[in-house]
Every structure is written in C-alpha cells, then in structure tokens.
Scaffold this active site. Structure first.
Site, short mmCIF file in Angstrom:
data_model
loop_
_atom_site.label_atom_id
_atom_site.label_comp_id
_atom_site.label_asym_id
_atom_site.label_seq_id
_atom_site.Cartn_x
_atom_site.Cartn_y
_atom_site.Cartn_z
NE ARG A 1 -2.27 -1.61 3.34
CZ ARG A 1 -2.82 -2.00 4.47
NH1 ARG A 1 -4.08 -1.75 4.73
NH2 ARG A 1 -2.13 -2.66 5.38
CG HIS B 1 4.81 -24.49 13.85
ND1 HIS B 1 4.68 -24.27 12.51
CD2 HIS B 1 5.11 -23.29 14.41
CE1 HIS B 1 4.90 -22.98 12.26
NE2 HIS B 1 5.14 -22.37 13.40
CE LYS C 1 13.89 -21.28 18.05
NZ LYS C 1 14.23 -20.26 17.06
CE LYS D 1 11.94 -24.45 12.14
NZ LYS D 1 13.11 -23.58 12.19
#
Lengths: 516, 385
Positions: free
Chosen positions: A69, A266, A371, A208
């Site tokens: 935009r 996932h 993680k 992955k």
C-alpha cells in the site's frame, strides 16, 4: 554419436538437463509478494529469494514484484530490499546482490481494490515482456490473514489466477483460518478461484531440515520400523518451547494464542510425521494422504473432556537468562484481562492399529527456559529387576529423541554399566548431531519451500483437507477454553517449563514430562 | 563454517596442537599398531579438558599423492571436507628418498569447531610415507584400516592417469574411485586412458567442476520456447586459461565433449586455427568448435567463457563470461540480431572440497560422463593427433 532427445518439439526434454545431478530450476516466473513491505518479506522471503538467486537455483528469466500500500517506486523498494538483505540475508557478493536487485520491482496497490489488481496485471505483462519471462506467476500472500480472502477474490476476478500459456500459483501463509468454520470458508473461496494443485499453504516448519529428516530417519532405516508401534512405544512427547515473549507481536498473539499459533500447525505436523504410515512415494499427495489419516485418527477431545485432557496457562513475570521479564498481561498490546493461553498441553490418542493406547503428550509454550523443539519417543521399560539394587537412580525408559531445533539431531538414551568392579548401571545418551555429521549449514526453510512452490512440488505444503481436519480436532478445545474464560487458566512463572497443572496429564498414565 | 585445521608436527614422537591430541609417529605401517595409536589419541581427546570432542566418520577416504609435498594442500582440503563429510582419511605419500623398507606412519586427529555446537568434531588422519616402489604393497594395509560398514572411496590425486599396480590394487578394495582429469597432462591424451579403464566406475572432480557451466547452459534451454534453438547452434567458443606450459586444459575438452554428446554432434575433422569441425545429426549441418586461450595468469587451468553463436539471422546467441575476479559470470542471451539481455550469475570456481563433496554424495553410475569420455578422447585426438 546419436542425439539423446533433440527434436524440433519444444516439449521434448532438455538434453542439457539430463544427468546434472542437481535439482532442476523452476520455469521462468515472476514472484509477486503481497505485503512486500512487511516484516516477513524483509526477514525471510526476500533473503530466501536472494539466496536462491545467488545459488543459481532460479531461472535466468525471473523477477520479483513487491506489492504494497505504501507509495514508492522501484528504486525506493530496491533500497528497502538492499537494507533487508544486508540485515537478514547471506553475505553474497555485491555483483550477485545487485543482479538480484535489478530483477526486483514494486507495485503500489490496495489489497481489496479490484482496479489495483487490474493495474497489477498490466504491470506483470510489462515486466514479462521486458525480461522475456513466460507468464508464470507465484503469488505469495504475506499479509495479515484478514486480507487472504480479498486478495484471492481479486486475483480470480481479474483473471490473474489463470494466465494464458502459463501457470499461476498462490502461497498462503499461516494462520489458515482461526477455527473449522473460518478455515472451511477460506478453503471455499480459494477453491472458487484456484485448483488445489495451484495452492501452497505454507507451514515453514516443514521446510526445516530435521523435520524432513524424520521421514528419512523413519523410512530409510529398517531398524526403527519394527519398534515404531504400540508394542514397544510407551509414550510420545512433542515439545515446542520458545523463550521469547511477545516481542512486539502482542496484539497478533493475543488474538491467536499458542494453540492456534503453534499447536494447530507446527506441532500437529510433527505429530503427523512421527505417527504416519509409510507413504507410497515421497511426493505430493502420497505424503499428505498419510498425514491426513493421522489427523483423522486422532481421538476427539469433546467439550466435557477438555479440562481433563488439556492444560493451559499464562506466564507471569519471572527471570529468564539473568533478566527480569514481564508477565503476559503486562506485555505491550495485551489486554489486562486477556484469557489467551501462552502455554498449552494436551494428552491425545491416535485411534489406529499402530498407536492405539499410546499417549501422545503435546506441549507448546512461550517464555520457557530455553528454545527447544523435540520429539521424544519413550519406549516401554525393560524389566530392571536384575539391576534393581545397583542402578543407583530412578529408572527411565529407553528413549529416542529427535531434536528439531536449535541443535538438529537425534539422541538415544540407554543404560550402560558404570566402569568399575561393581555392577552399577547408569543411563547414557548417544547423540547424533546433524550439524556435526553434515556440517554444512542447511538452507533456510523458506528457501526450500519457495523453491518447491516455484517447481510446483506441494509435498511440504498443507492440503485443504489436512487444514480442516486439524481445525476439526482443535476447534472443540478452543471453544471450551473460550467458554471457560479464566477458569482452568494456570499461571506459570516466566523461565519455567509451564504450569504445575500440566503434570496432571502425564500423571494419569503414571508418566512424567521430559526434563529439558 | 570454518575448519580449524591442526597440521601435525612433522618431527618428534608425538605432539599436541591447539589443546587437542596431536600426532603419533612410528616407523612401520602395521595396521594393528595404527589402530592402537588411533585409540590412544581418542582416549587422550576424551581426557579432562577435552570433553567437548565428538568423533565422527561417515566414510573412508584413501588418498594417493604424487609425493609428500602435496600433503599440506590435501590436509587443507580434508579439513574443509570434514565439515560436511567427516572421514577416516588414509593418505599414501610417496617419498623418493626413502628406501623400500623404510616406511613411516603418522596418525593424528583433525578437529573442526562448528559454530552453534559446543563440541569439536574430530576425524582421523593416517599418513603413510614410503618409497614409490613400496607403495603397491600398502594396499593391504589401507584395506585393513578402512572402518567397518562405511563406504570406501579412493581419491587418485596424482598427475598420472589411473593405472598401475597400486591403482589396480586399491581400486579393487574400494566402492568408488575419484580422479581429477584437471591434474592430468593433456599429452598424452588422458581421456583415452580414462576410457580404457572402466570409466563408468570413475568419478572425475573436473567433471564436477563443470556442473555450474552445464547448469547455466541447461537453464537457458529449460524453457520450452528456447529449446528448439539448440538446433540452431553453429559455432561454439570455449575460452580457458592455459596451464603453465601453455597447454590447453582438459576441462575445456570435457565441456565441448559434453555438448557434442548431448546434442548428437559428430566430429568430422579439423579446421583452421585449431578449430574442430562437427556436424549436427539432422542434415549434417556444420558446426565449428574453437578453444581460445584467455589471459588470466592468476587463474590457470580455469574456464572463462563459453559462447554459443547461432545460424545467422536465426536462433539464440548465448554467452557466459566469467568476471575478472572469477566469482561471477555475465550470462547474456537473445536473438542474434537484437541486443542481448544480461544478468549476473554466481560462478565461483568449485574448489577441491566442494568437488569432492559432490562426488562423495553420489553413489550411482554417471552415465553421461560415461558417454562423454570417449567423445572427449576423440576431440583431444583431433586437436593433438
């Protein structure tokens, strides 16, 4: 010497391509990115396209057209792309980077304005003529999900979905719907304008390396298949943990929650790849057929059973990596009375011959200690009475752990004798680190998936029925949570592995969550 | 990913490098003793202070050198290769000044540190020095040192074509043999010697290095609308940087032979200025093939350009010319009578570790190479009768 296949027929195979031992390059094409000035385009899509170009994976006749935009021209957009590549891209040499940038264009337009799409069509024709590109177009919807429908409709109404003498494909980012009804409606709109073979619903997890390695691990190694079933597997634990909090995504996340953001896509993909039957081929619908069967075989968790079979929570303030971090309700853009879950866990069963009676424990959360994404297959315990008095610690069953990130690899836990004159046993871990055995850096997931979409290979994309089946499983859970509001929401301190309540799920089977 | 190569000290009984176990040296090639030395090095590696070491091997690689002066270069290559293909490497290094009964073995482990991982990844390196005459007898030792279950590769890294007792004995004990026709002298014509061997079982690093050229050319003709232009090619020019003695490079002949094989061209003779004359399969249309020396002294033995010129007034003009820095190439294409559209493509020369890695990953028969070698032999014969 005889010619292998050289004829006047332009449909004959390219004789120079045969035996190259590398993946073919896609057809000449233009990639149109809707939402080209957004974060995903800057961080992932444009660097992935540059990396593909630098690796000569893209055809000589190729272009990228950013659609957004904001009012800017080609050169201004190229400057933006250059900055994005400097920040997020590979360190390619300047000649190839500038070569890539020369193929980048920008078209200003609104996503819901049909006239702007007419202009887009004209611009595509102009670029195709300038660069001698066949009329093949890959549309990438890197926009907020509320724009998916208008973009698809506009592509259909302007005929951009069916170019003459070429192909059109559309890549749709997640989330694809927010429940069964909305996913069904969106699929219907998509089907109105695109054939399923033109549609690539992306879940970057499938790009992955180690997710794909699950297939290789399971189907290229005969030693695992005989024990990959209810006779030998005691339970399966799939964890997707993130240490990050909202990082400026509070508004988006609060409308989704961890179940929609991670579990429904996932985590469910990991479950499917772990549990599915061998496909007849590693291509297209064969793999997706088997994944859909797994989702269809999931025992539904009905509304009155949701509280017993699931757990959810929100993180409160706590310490993470030596720093104090705010609680979820104190995050920017998050309403103070939000009932959105930042942690979710579920105990699910697959009602089929292979997995009947084996609990699959699924958990996903934000602000976890670190993680990690892993699939752990815990096997039935061997009779340990021979070593009852000497094992020295609580027995844990053999386990096979597939690490998806950050350290991609596999590990096996088994018992071994402790060296010495005594018969003492101790669990040890034998690990295979993907990066150590194949130290080359794997390509980014988006590189792989963009290339697949350009080549028309949909194996690693989600099919319409797969998406709807996933929502069919999760929607009752989400509805029950929404109805319950704060009831059943359990707090957990940031930097911990989730609420204590989650232990209830494994306690039912006298198991434990893996300590990570 | 950067390999931390720890070249072993060349003297002394043992050594330590970069805090990791170093080198064990002894004066024989006793396989049992070598295995014991390997075990000792791993025990040292696992000792306190070196716990972050991971042993890795995915293949066996026997390497045969011209002489020991090539050792450091090979160590560098294997160090880089270890990142993607950790291997037990057994290197045979002839030394002319050694007597036939004087054999020396060096055993070491070589470690790479992988970013993102907390451990060194280490592989084993066994170098056996012996006189050229004593080398064939070492084939048995090499076989004894191959790790069980892992695939066996022989890298014949010599400037002499594959053949002779050492080659034959080693080739019989491995799954795959890799040569590098770039290292072979163009005279006598090496392709005849390769063709005499079971060429389909050979892997050629020089063939791998042609992949980017083949790929870009294939890309040009991938679109169905450009495919018919393959029949319009009338002149091919291959530019290359000659070797130190000004010799034409084998890779140029190999690339030309590939085009000829793929497009069904037949050799008819020699034209002026070293041009070769060929004919297309349909109608006997003549095609000329020229090998032009290029002047880039810092890049000997490399290809620099290929130019396909069509029939006048028809067809597609295609040129791929490497930039001066050799890292990229300018691909230009278009109708012969119109301005060409150009783009920059990656074209960095494929280095030995990359070419080796590509061949180590391929376990099948390369049928195209198999068919190209006899044609390369014909072309080379025509150029240097």
């Amino acid at each position: 010497m005889t010619s292998p296949s050289l004829t006047d027929d332009s449909n004959s195979p390219n004789p120079l391509r045969e035996g190259l031992r590398i993946r073919p390059v896609p057809d000449p094409a233009i990639v149109v990115i809707f939402g080209a000035t957004g974060d995903l385009a800057a961080r992932k899509l444009l660097p992935a396209l540059q990396a593909l170009a630098a690796g000569n994976f893209l055809p000589p006749a190729f272009a990228v057209l950013g659609y957004g935009r904001r009012d800017k021209d080609d050169n201004a957009f190229r400057d933006d792309v250059r900055k994005a590549l400097e920040e997020h891209g590979q360190n390619g040499d300047s000649a190839t980077t500038e070569g890539f940038l020369s193929q980048v264009y920008y078209q200003r337009g609104n996503l819901d304005n049909a006239a702007d799409f007419e202009a887009l069509g004209k611009r595509l024709k102009k670029i195709a003529a300038e660069r001698n590109i066949a009329p093949n177009v890959l549309f990438y919807l890197s926009t907020p999900p509320e724009h998916f429908e208008p973009v698809i409709r506009n592509l259909g109404h302007t005929g951009l979905n069916q170019p003459e003498n070429g192909w059109a494909r559309v890549v749709i980012e997640k989330p694809f719907g927010r429940d069964l009804d909305s996913a069904h409606e969106l699929n219907a709109v998509v089907a109105e304008h695109f054939g399923e073979e033109q549609v690539f619903r992306i879940d970057h997890y499938l790009g992955k390396e180690n997710v794909q390695n699950i297939l290789v691990f399971r189907y290229a190694n005969a030693i695992f298949e005989p024990i990959w079933n209810r006779r030998y597997v005691d339970n399966v634990q799939i964890t997707v943990a993130e240490s990050l909090g909202m990082e400026g995504r509070g508004d988006f996340f609060d409308k989704a929650g961890v179940a929609r953001d991670i579990m429904q896509n996932h985590l469910l993909q990991l479950l499917c790849l772990t549990a599915m039957e061998p496909p007849v081929a590693l291509a297209g619908d064969a793999v997706r057929d088997e994944k859909v069967k797994v989702v269809r075989s999931l025992c539904r968790i009905e509304a009155d059973d949701v509280a017993a079979q699931t757990s959810r929570g929100q993180y409160t303030s706590g310490d993470l990596n030596g720093k104090s971090v705010p609680g979820y309700l104190q995050e920017e853009e998050v309403p103070a009375d939000s009932t959105t879950e930042t942690y979710a866990a579920a105990r699910v069963f697959i009602d089929n011959w292979r997995w009947s009676g084996v609990p699959f424990y699924l958990r996903a959360g934000k602000r976890m200690p670190h993680k990690i994404t892993e699939i752990a297959i815990e096997f039935r315990q061997a009779p340990m009475h021979l070593f009852e008095e000497t094992r020295g610690e609580e027995a844990r069953p053999n386990a096979l752990i597939m690490n998806i990130q950050p350290d991609e690899g596999m590990a096996v836990r088994f018992y071994s004798k402790v060296p010495g004159t005594q018969m003492r046993v101790r669990p040890v871990v034998m690990d295979f680190r993907y990066g150590s055995s194949f130290g080359v850096e794997p390509p980014d997931a988006y590189e792989r998936l963009l290339l697949d979409a350009l080549l028309g290979d949909s194996t690693l994309f989600t099919r319409a029925d797969e998406v709807e089946e996933a929502w069919r499983f999760f929607t009752p859970i989400l509805e029950a949570w929404e109805a319950a509001g704060k009831d059943g929401m359990h707090n957990y301190e940031a930097g911990t592995w989730g609420p204590d309540d989650a232990q209830r799920l494994t306690d039912q089977d006298d198991k434990q969550w893996r300590r990570l | 990913m950067e390999a931390t190569v720890t070249p072993p000290p060349r003297t002394g009984e043992s050594g330590e490098a970069a805090g990791l176990p170093g080198l064990l040296t002894f004066n024989n090639a006793d396989a049992d003793r070598i295995e014991a030395a390997v075990r000792r090095l791993w025990t040292d590696a696992a000792a306190e202070g070196n716990t972050g070491v991971l042993r890795a091997s995915v293949l066996n690689l026997a390497v045969v050198l011209d002489d020991a002066t090539q050792l450091q270069e090979v160590f560098q290559t294997l160090g880089e290769l270890a990142n993607s293909h950790p291997a037990r490497a057994i290197i045979l290094a002839p030394e002319a000044n050694l007597t036939d009964d004087n054999i020396r073995t060096e055993v070491s482990i070589q470690c790479s540190f992988l970013p993102g991982y907390s451990r060194h990844v280490c592989t084993e390196r066994i170098v056996i020095f012996a006189s050229p005459a004593a080398m064939p007898a070492l084939a048995q030792t090499v076989e004894a040192l191959f790790m069980d279950e892992l695939r066996r590769f022989l890298w014949w890294r010599r400037s002499t074509p594959p053949g002779g007792p050492l080659f034959e004995r080693l080739a019989a004990k491995v799954d795959h043999v890799m040569i590098d026709s770039r290292r072979l002298s163009p005279r006598p014509n090496p392709f005849g010697l390769i063709a005499d061997h079971d060429k389909c079982s050979l892997r050629d690093l020089s063939w791998s290095r042609l992949t980017p050229w083949r790929d870009i050319l294939a890309q040009v003709f991938d679109p169905p609308q450009t495919r018919p232009f393959l029949q319009q090619i009338r002149h091919v020019e291959i530019r290359h940087v000659p070797g130190p003695q000004g010799q034409r490079i084998n890779a140029a002949v190999l690339l030309a032979a590939w085009l000829a094989e793929r497009l069904g061209w037949s050799l008819t003779g020699r034209g002026v200025d070293s041009e070769l004359l060929l004919t297309a399969p349909e109608g006997g249309t003549p095609i000329t093939l020229a090998f032009t020396p290029d002047s880039r002294p810092s890049h000997p033995l490399h290809l620099t350009a290929i130019i396909l010129t069509p029939n006048e007034g028809a067809g597609l003009h295609v040129s791929i010319e490497r930039a001066e820095d050799m890292q990229t190439a300018q691909l230009c294409m278009g109708p012969g009578d119109a301005p060409l559209a150009c783009k920059v493509v990656g074209m960095a020369p494929m280095r030995d570790p990359q070419a080796l890695a590509r061949e180590l990953d391929f376990w099948g028969r390369d049928e195209i190479y198999c068919r190209v070698i006899p044609i390369a032999h014909q072309l080379a014969e025509a150029l240097d009768p």
